[in-house]
Structures are given as C-alpha cells and as structure tokens.
Design a protein around this motif. Structure first.
Motif, mmCIF file in Angstrom:
data_model
loop_
_atom_site.group_PDB
_atom_site.id
_atom_site.type_symbol
_atom_site.label_atom_id
_atom_site.label_comp_id
_atom_site.label_asym_id
_atom_site.label_seq_id
_atom_site.Cartn_x
_atom_site.Cartn_y
_atom_site.Cartn_z
ATOM 1 N N ASP A 72 30.623 42.411 44.958
ATOM 2 C CA ASP A 72 31.474 43.514 45.419
ATOM 3 C C ASP A 72 30.693 44.348 46.420
ATOM 4 O O ASP A 72 30.110 45.373 46.071
ATOM 5 C CB ASP A 72 31.923 44.391 44.240
ATOM 6 N N HIS A 407 38.558 45.017 41.512
ATOM 7 C CA HIS A 407 38.342 45.725 40.246
ATOM 8 C C HIS A 407 38.434 47.242 40.424
ATOM 9 O O HIS A 407 37.679 48.005 39.810
ATOM 10 C CB HIS A 407 36.986 45.353 39.632
ATOM 11 N N LEU A 410 38.754 49.763 37.445
ATOM 12 C CA LEU A 410 37.616 50.059 36.569
ATOM 13 C C LEU A 410 36.765 51.174 37.163
ATOM 14 O O LEU A 410 36.629 51.298 38.382
ATOM 15 C CB LEU A 410 36.741 48.819 36.371
ATOM 16 N N ASP A 412 33.105 52.253 37.532
ATOM 17 C CA ASP A 412 31.775 51.667 37.420
ATOM 18 C C ASP A 412 30.801 52.559 36.655
ATOM 19 O O ASP A 412 29.853 52.067 36.030
ATOM 20 C CB ASP A 412 31.197 51.367 38.809
ATOM 21 N N VAL A 416 31.968 50.221 29.079
ATOM 22 C CA VAL A 416 33.049 49.292 28.746
ATOM 23 C C VAL A 416 34.049 49.972 27.813
ATOM 24 O O VAL A 416 35.275 49.886 28.017
ATOM 25 C CB VAL A 416 32.462 48.023 28.081
ATOM 26 N N ASN A 419 36.123 52.634 29.600
ATOM 27 C CA ASN A 419 37.123 52.024 30.481
ATOM 28 C C ASN A 419 38.342 51.550 29.700
ATOM 29 O O ASN A 419 39.478 51.799 30.108
ATOM 30 C CB ASN A 419 36.507 50.849 31.254
ATOM 31 N N ALA A 450 30.220 49.798 33.326
ATOM 32 C CA ALA A 450 30.986 48.712 33.947
ATOM 33 C C ALA A 450 30.350 48.261 35.256
ATOM 34 O O ALA A 450 30.471 47.099 35.638
ATOM 35 C CB ALA A 450 32.424 49.153 34.179
ATOM 36 N N LEU A 453 28.160 45.162 35.021
ATOM 37 C CA LEU A 453 28.751 43.896 34.598
ATOM 38 C C LEU A 453 28.785 42.910 35.755
ATOM 39 O O LEU A 453 28.851 43.303 36.925
ATOM 40 C CB LEU A 453 30.167 44.110 34.078
ATOM 41 N N GLU A 457 32.562 39.264 34.105
ATOM 42 C CA GLU A 457 32.731 40.228 33.015
ATOM 43 C C GLU A 457 33.697 41.338 33.414
ATOM 44 O O GLU A 457 34.515 41.791 32.600
ATOM 45 C CB GLU A 457 31.371 40.816 32.636
ATOM 46 N N LYS A 458 33.630 41.794 34.664
ATOM 47 C CA LYS A 458 34.585 42.802 35.129
ATOM 48 C C LYS A 458 36.010 42.258 35.074
ATOM 49 O O LYS A 458 36.951 42.981 34.720
ATOM 50 C CB LYS A 458 34.248 43.241 36.554
ATOM 51 N N THR A 459 36.162 40.984 35.457
ATOM 52 C CA THR A 459 37.484 40.365 35.389
ATOM 53 C C THR A 459 37.996 40.362 33.955
ATOM 54 O O THR A 459 39.156 40.698 33.691
ATOM 55 C CB THR A 459 37.425 38.926 35.937
#
Length: 542
Positions: A72, A407, A410, A412, A416, A419, A450, A453, A457-459
């Motif tokens: 990203d 993403h 989310l 960042d 987790v 979120n 996040a 990740l 993992e974010k997906t």
C-alpha cells in the motif's frame, strides 16, 4: 547488498521470525522469493529490510541503493504529475522544474543582465540534466510506464486523479526506472511486495523479463507462481509454525521438491523420537518402582524430554479463515439505485451520466480499462466520495457492506480489536471474538495495530467486518488481492453461497466465475449488458 544479523521480528507479543547469525543475505544477482502463508511475517520482514521499520532484535546492514515497493504505497504529494513522480527516482523532476522556472525568468527579464543570469543558470541545469541521462532518460521512463500499462495521457495527470491501481503502477515504474539505465544493469536491491497486483497479462510478462535481467539484488513477495518460477534463484520460506526462515539456494521448482522432502524428514524424525521417548518413559516407570533405581529412572525421563525438545516442530496444515456471509438483512425489491452519476477530477472527466439499479440478490460485475473509474464508482455507491452530478438513492432496508481495494475502511493506527468494534458496533464481545477467531485473529494479534498487518491479513480483517454487518448489498473492490491460494478459495466459496446483492470489481477471473453474475456495467460509458462468456474471457486476458 543487505545482510540481516540475528534478526528477530515480532508483531506485538507474537514472534514471527528468529533468524540467528547472517543467514539472511542478499547479494547482487540474488533473486529471492520470500514465501510463507498469510501472517507469517513476509511483509513485516520486507519493511524491516527496506529500513521502513526496526526489528525487535538484531540489525540490518545495507550498501547501495534500495528500491522498495510496499503493498500500500503512500505517495505523499498527490498533486504532483505522475510523470514527475516517476522521474523523481533519478532526481530529474526537480531539475526539470528548475529549468522551467529559469525559462520563465528568461522570458520575463526586463534587461539583458537579468536575462543573461537566467540563461547561465538554465545552461548549468541543462548540463546536469544531460549528465543524468537527460531526454534519453525521459524516453526510458516513458517506455517503462507504457510497458506497465501507463500511457502518456495518464503520465500527464496529477496522482490524485488516478485510480489506486494506476498509482501503484506509477510507484512500480518509479522504482524500476531508478534501477535501470535502459539495459537493466544496476546495483540497486529491489524489494517488491506483490508487484503484479493491478497488472495485465502483457505487463506481467514484461515485468518477468525485467526482473530476470536485473543484475542487482531482488526480494519478491508474490502469489504469482509463474513469476516465482521464471525469476527466482533462491527462496526464503518463513515457517509460521516454527517462527524460522528456511533458506533454499535453488530455483522455485527444485525448492518445492526440497521443501516437501524436508517436511517428510521432520515427520519421520519426530515419529522415531516419539517412539524412543515412549519406550524410555515406559522403562523409567518400571525402574521408578524400585528405590534403588530411582536415579536411573529420572535420567531416562530427562533423556526423553531432551530428545523431544531438540526436534523441529512438524508442520501442521495451515490454518484457513472460515468465511461465510450471513443471511442478508431484509430489504425492498431495489435496495440501491444511482442516476446520472458523473465524476470529474479537474479537467479530467472520469465518467458521466452513469445509471444503475441494484435489485435484491442481483450480481453485477463492473468492467473497464485501468483508470476507467471502477473504484471511483464503488466509492460513490458506498458514500465515501460525492459525485459531481447525479445521485445515489438508497432503497428500503438498504444495508451496505463495502470492501475497499486500498483497505480504506480500516484505521491503521487502531488495533485489530478496535477496528472490528468500529466495523460492528452493535455486536457482542463474545460474538466478535469468535468472528475474529474464524478469520485467524486470536490472542495477542487482537492488540496488533492494523497498519502492521500484511495485505492478506488486512483483507481478512476487512472481510470480517463485512461478515459482521449482515449487509444486503456488498460492494467489493478486488477482494482476492494479496490472498494466498487457500484464503482465496475461502473468499470465492463465500461469494458463491451469498444470497444478497453484489457489485464486484475484479481482475481475478475466478472471482467473476464464483459470483456467476447476471449483468455487467462497462465503464467509462456506463453501458449495461447481460453477462456472457465473452466478458469472462476479457477478464482472463486482462
């Protein structure tokens, strides 16, 4: 060249990797495939090697330039022209901007003295420009961009007018331009995280050839098995079970055979050791009944324990996320409608007058060339961006679930757990913990930011948010990007069984086939058509 010494990588309290000594080294000519299941620490390790973050322990030594492509990219100034972003890899953008300023001074000079001064500065800048390759370098940059599906009209646009896929390809072009003198010769070490995302088949073929000819070092994370088979000559396998890196000094095909042999060896060694340890414990139990033999029995037990401690962990089957969308919330016949949607960035018209009606349970694929506005259309429908003209009209009972390619849903900086609480504010704590467990987030991982990740993992976290929403209309923008093959199949299975409406943007032919769509929206014109095998072939060729 990069050398990692006594490297230890952690995500929160969880140890992802412990690599003692100098086992992880990248030398010129090394083309390394960094592999392992989602969550094994591939992206985190690559960020550490790139100097973007610090390891928990150990240190990194590097010599020579590094070109790092994250999953990203954060491009910084989005007002800069795409062309200048690419040229910035060699500092040419600043020289061209300075030359343009001096040209302006020459034209505006009110006497010969000021004009001569501007001419002199322009000449010095032009000499420097020529020393760095000058107009030949500009041509080289354009060639690389065109090979990655970025035509001149895209290069003339500011970054903020481009789609996420186009911006990522601009970043890839910038890195490859910095690593190339036109022949691929360079001492730059390339660290590429999923470089084939958003590339069509021709661009992927060109990229493979570029990487094959690159004379510097290379580490690549990719789910494109063909690219790994064609390019890599070494493999680092991050074993999530043992928290170690297995280094294989061989190409991809031989690595697959060697790794399978290693796993079988570990299983045999453990089976033999367990058998011997069991026999020792049985014998110790017999001796332990006699006071005179107690010391010997204790030694046998300790020997059995040491025998088991010295064994490598046997690899268990990789965990997979158990993805299943729940029954969608009740809604009216047409929960989502859009009329005359128009989006313009500056003087660039993305699309105009797009109409669509998403009926209950309908399945629609949005197709178009990169930059045609597919992601933008989903953002408008999701309400995260406003149209310049037209409107999005929610129908009775509409409950939207939006999966953003970048993403964007989310935070960042948040963990987790924070979120998922934000994505599902009405759900109970135990339900959410069970949901995260099904998506392979447990224990210390819940407190992991996040932003640390991996893409996969974010997906999974974003998909967990969708599952918790009971949405009746899903807007999915490239939901299978960054997923390993097993997780991808889980997502495709969830798509097949979901009974709500779906609007899908994808370059993955398997995702389109799993959706079994009824209609297609073609951008930028907004033309609607019935789905056919012809459109499936278009995705397969893209």
């Amino acid at each position: 060249m990069i050398t990692a010494t006594d490297l230890e990588v952690r995500a929160g309290a969880r140890t992802l990797l412990a690599a003692p000594g100098d086992a992880l080294r990248v030398a010129p000519g090394d083309r390394i495939g960094l592999v392992g299941r989602n969550g094994a620490g591939k992206t985190t390790t690559l960020r550490i090697l790139a100097g973007e973050t610090q390891p928990y322990a150990g240190h990194i030594r590097s010599s020579g330039p590094i070109g790092y492509l994250p999953q990203d990219p954060k491009e910084g100034d989005l007002d800069v022209l795409a062309k200048n972003r690419v040229l910035s890899a060699r500092g040419l953008d600043e020289i061209l901007a300075a030359m343009a300023r001096q040209q302006g001074y020459m034209e505006a000079a009110f006497d010969d003295k000021h004009r001569d001064k501007a001419i002199a500065k322009y000449s010095r800048l032009e000499e420097r420009f020529a020393a760095l390759g000058g107009y030949v370098a500009e041509s080289d940059a354009a060639r690389i961009c065109n090979s990655l599906g970025l035509p001149d009209r895209v290069l003339a646009q500011p970054l903020h007018t481009l789609s996420g896929g186009q911006r990522r390809r601009i970043e890839l072009a910038r890195i490859l331009f910095g690593a190339s003198d036109g022949s691929g010769k360079s001492d730059m070490t390339l660290l590429l995280d999923e470089p084939t995302n958003h590339l069509d088949a021709d661009s992927i073929h060109w990229l493979r050839e570029f990487l094959q000819n690159h004379e510097g070092g290379l580490i690549v994370i990719s789910h494109d098995v063909d690219l790994l088979a064609d390019v890599v000559n070494r493999v680092w396998f991050l074993d999530a079970v043992r928290g170690e890196a297995d280094v294989y000094n061989m190409g991809w095909t031989r690595y697959l055979d060697a790794r399978a042999t290693d796993e079988q060896r570990r299983k045999r060694e453990r089976a033999n050791a367990e058998k011997k340890a069991s026999a020792l414990r049985t014998q110790a139990a017999k001796l332990g009944a006699k006071a005179t033999k107690a010391a010997a029995a204790h030694q046998m037990i300790r020997r059995a324990e040491r025998m088991m401690e010295e064994l490598d962990e046997v690899r268990v089957d990789d965990k997979t996320a158990h993805i299943r969308f729940p029954e969608p919330a009740a809604c009216g016949r047409t929960p989502l409608t859009a009329k005359e949607l128009t989006k313009v960035y500056g003087s660039l018209e993305i699309f105009t007058g797009v109409d669509l009606a998403i009926d209950k349970g309908s399945r629609v694929v949005v197709l178009g060339l990169n930059g045609a506005g597919k992601t933008t259309l989903l953002r408008l429908l999701a309400g995260t961006e406003e149209p310049d003209l037209g409107e999005v009209i929610p129908g009775y009972g509409l409950k939207l679930g939006y999966f953003a390619q970048e993403h964007d849903t989310l935070d960042d900086e948040a963990t987790v757990w924070e979120n998922i609480r934000h994505l599902a504010p009405d759900a109970g704590e135990q339900d959410l913990r069970g949901l995260l467990g099904a998506f392979m987030f447990t224990g210390p991982q819940l407190e992991q930011p996040a932003g640390t990740l991996s893409g996969g993992e974010k997906t999974r976290l974003a998909l967990a948010g969708l599952v918790s929403s009971a949405a009746n209309v899903l807007l999915l923008d490239e939901p299978t990007n960054n997923l390993d093959p097993i997780s991808r199949e889980q997502v495709l299975g969830a798509l097949r069984s979901y009974t709500g409406a779906v609007v899908l943007v994808t370059h993955d032919p398997g995702a389109a086939a799993a959706l079994d769509p009824e209609r297609v929206i073609l951008l930028p014109d907004g033309t609607e058509d019935h789905w056919s095998d012809e459109y499936q072939e278009i995705i397969e060729l893209a």
